[in-house]
Design an enzyme around this catalytic site. Structure first.
Site, PDB file in Angstrom:
ATOM      1  CE  LYS A 115      52.500  37.180  35.312  1.00 53.82           C
ATOM      2  NZ  LYS A 115      51.265  36.499  34.943  1.00 53.82           N
TER       3      LYS A 115
ATOM      4  CB  CYS B 252      45.159  37.071  40.125  1.00 53.04           C
ATOM      5  SG  CYS B 252      44.547  35.650  41.090  1.00 53.04           S
TER       6      CYS B 252
END
Length: 318
Positions: free
Chosen positions: A142, A103
């Site tokens: 991720k 993010c």
């Protein structure tokens, strides 16, 4: 269409929905699942918010049986807290737990979370190891290409993830500094694929069926994540899967089908969030659904004035 094995979870195809804050809530995930995506992923959930029993977090953790298999995405920077919260929620009906290390949002990065962890490989490894050791479900990670051009270390982080117990790694081919600008670097995805034996999921610039096929061929990745291209376009999963299976490019949905999808989306949002919130959240979705259509600007203006489902339906059907 090849299946994808992540730990003990078998996914039916290689085309997955990427997690997106403010987008991949339960109603949207249900629509994408109906369109055939092999895996849906939740909006990211804060480990601290679970610990403090934040009232808004419960809705982020809600899962419907019809959307499974689901990847639930957790973020945080404290290995012990991440492990404890993973254990606390393990009984919930998700199939895979994903750790967000990609993010780019300042309020997340400034807390040392999300893509900030790309700058601290040692801490990243401790988090993955702690979480993977705390639960029985597969843990995935991720990541991005790197934090910035001076810190391109996706290959290093992917190797650490594998050694720390991750069952798969997803790689977005942009650095944190790029956010979502510029062209995604698919070569870094190929380099990660060559460096690890766990499944690698490619992310970045998968804008449609042909791009998905190119990424799979050019990088050798095991699956693709579709993010921004799915906003207002859940059909992208049906079209991409069909194309990968047959080589045939299905046409875009007719306007009547788009209208019905918008109304279905609004109805699901109303069911799960109430009419007041649903109508306001549909404003951005309507912008995405109608982008490029004639008179769409006027429609969006009118949608922004709507307060009820009845008014929304009248405008969309009109």
């Amino acid at each position: 269409m090849a299946k994808v094995q992540i730990g003990n979870v078998t996914l039916e195809n290689q085309v997955f929905l990427a997690p997106m804050a403010g987008v991949t809530d339960l109603p949207f995930r249900l629509l994408c699942r109906e369109m055939g995506t092999g895996l849906v992923c939740s909006e990211m959930v804060s480990a601290k918010a679970i610990y403090y029993k934040n009232k808004n977090t419960e809705s982020l953790l809600e899962i419907h049986e019809k959307e499974r298999p689901v990847s639930l995405q957790l973020f945080g920077s404290d290995p012990e807290l991440m492990a404890e919260m993973a254990k606390r929620i393990e009984e919930r009906p998700f199939s895979i737990l994903d750790i967000n290390m990609g993010c780019p949002v300042p309020k997340v990065v400034n807390n040392g979370e999300g893509s900030a962890l790309m700058k601290d490989p040692l801490l990243a490894g401790k988090i993955i190891s702690a979480v993977a050791g705390a639960i029985h479900k597969p843990v995935t990670v991720k990541i991005r290409k790197g934090f910035d051009d001076s810190c391109v270390n996706a290959v290093e982080i992917a190797r650490i993830a594998q050694e720390s117990g991750a069952a798969a790694v997803a790689v977005h081919g942009r650095t944190r500094e790029q956010y979502y600008a510029g062209q995604a670097d698919w070569d870094i995805i190929a380099r990660v694929k060559a460096a690890v034996s766990i499944p690698v999921i490619g992310n970045g610039d998968v804008t449609g069926p042909e791009a998905a096929e190119r990424m799979l061929k050019e990088t050798g990745c095991d699956a693709v994540l579709i993010g921004r291209a799915a906003r207002g376009n859940p059909w992208i999963f049906r079209r991409t899967i069909h194309y990968l299976d047959t080589g045939e490019l299905l046409p875009s949905p007719p306007i009547e089908e788009v209208r019905e999808m918008m109304l279905r989306h609004a109805a699901l949002l109303t069911e799960y969030k109430g009419e007041y919130t649903a109508i306001r959240e549909m404003r951005k979705h309507v912008c995405w659904y109608t982008a490029g259509y004639p008179h769409s600007a006027r429609l969006r203006e009118r949608i922004n004035e709507m307060e009820t489902m009845q008014e929304l339906e009248a405008v969309i059907r009109g």
